[in-house]
Design a protein around this motif. Structure first.
Motif, PDB file in Angstrom:
ATOM      1  N   TRP A   1       0.756  -1.112  -0.060  1.00  0.00           N
ATOM      2  CA  TRP A   1      -0.117  -0.080  -0.066  1.00  0.00           C
ATOM      3  C   TRP A   1       0.787   1.013   0.085  1.00  0.00           C
ATOM      4  CZ3 TRP A   1      -5.495   0.548   0.832  1.00  0.00           C
ATOM      5  CH2 TRP A   1      -6.201  -1.018   0.875  1.00  0.00           C
TER       6      TRP A   1
ATOM      7  N   VAL B   1      -8.479   4.619  -1.807  1.00  0.00           N
ATOM      8  CA  VAL B   1      -9.359   4.017  -0.826  1.00  0.00           C
ATOM      9  C   VAL B   1      -9.927   5.274  -0.131  1.00  0.00           C
ATOM     10  CG1 VAL B   1      -9.639   2.757   1.418  1.00  0.00           C
ATOM     11  CG2 VAL B   1      -8.578   1.808  -0.651  1.00  0.00           C
TER      12      VAL B   1
ATOM     13  N   VAL C   1     -10.249  -3.587   5.377  1.00  0.00           N
ATOM     14  CA  VAL C   1      -9.800  -4.106   4.037  1.00  0.00           C
ATOM     15  C   VAL C   1     -10.243  -5.524   3.802  1.00  0.00           C
ATOM     16  CG1 VAL C   1      -7.517  -4.483   2.804  1.00  0.00           C
ATOM     17  CG2 VAL C   1      -7.483  -2.619   4.459  1.00  0.00           C
TER      18      VAL C   1
END
Length: 253
Positions: free
Chosen positions: A194, A222, A250
């Motif tokens: 990420w 996100v 997640v």
């Protein structure tokens, strides 16, 4: 609502203006503050006052690694490491680069690496050495590199328009073309990478980065944020530059 909340403020002895927190293998939390380095055992805060030498002042950032060492950036760019009751301080006289978005990691071979907007350096023989550009690390970025060593031991570095990886046992980085770079990289429990921010901004879209072949693509953002971590349950926590802290559940895959 399912979380238990407890807060520590000045009345409970917490130092003000905390800029960075790290947890060492003995369980202590270490806090970087303008007044120095503080330790928290879950109940009490204590300012570190060394038996020998002056205390650290104006501590900007702290890092802790699984070898038990604690590193602190302080006093306009000095870098100190604490281990087994001793400390060693590195300055420009030891090859330490200037503090420009400094990040620090320990690779699979136990070598310390740091990055800033001038590039990469590694610690060997008590000195910091600039990384050989011929080994194909990404070019320096405006705000330094995002940098990470994942659970497999792979060393990831984000440059201006590249994401690069150096696998365990390899000396060269493999560049993966991407857009925007990243100022922060973290690994999820499922192994996905990420990223947030960019080489132009410390805050930016939080997204999964998927590396394949010679390229790396970013999935849809996100949330917006400037720093990331995953907790023991796999939830993603994001520090947002304007809205505070966000928790993201997640979904795997």
């Amino acid at each position: 609502a399912e979380l238990y909340h407890q807060a520590w403020g000045l009345r409970e002895g917490a130092p003000g203006a905390v800029t960075s927190i790290a947890q060492t293998t003995d369980g202590y939390l270490w806090l970087a503050t303008p007044s120095g380095l503080h330790r928290f055992d879950g109940n009490r805060f204590e300012r570190l006052v060394p038996v020998e030498g002056p205390p650290l002042r104006r501590v900007v950032k702290v890092w802790a690694f699984d070898d038990g060492r604690l590193w602190a950036l302080h006093d306009r760019g000095a870098l100190t490491v604490f281990v087994d009751g001793t400390r060693t301080t590195f300055t420009a006289a030891d090859g330490l680069p200037p503090h420009n978005g400094l990040e620090l990691v320990r690779d699979a071979a136990g070598i310390m690496w740091l990055s800033n907007r001038d590039g990469l350096a590694s610690l060997a023989g008590g000195r910091w050495h600039a990384f050989d550009a011929a080994l194909d690390a990404p070019p320096p970025g405006a705000f330094g590199h995002g940098m990470l060593v994942d659970r497999s031991g792979a060393h990831w570095v984000s440059g201006r328009e590249h994401l690069a990886v150096r696998r365990p046992g390899e000396s060269r980085f493999v560049r993966l073309a991407t857009s925007g770079g990243a100022s922060r990289l973290v690994e999820a429990p499922d192994g996905r990478l990420w990223a947030t921010g960019s080489t132009a901004e410390t805050s930016g879209p939080v997204r999964v980065v998927i590396a394949s072949g010679a390229a790396a693509r970013a999935e849809s953002p996100v949330v917006e944020g400037r720093d990331l971590l995953f907790d023991s349950r796999g939830a993603l926590w994001v520090i947002h530059s304007r809205l505070g802290v966000a928790r993201v559940h997640v979904v795997d895959g």
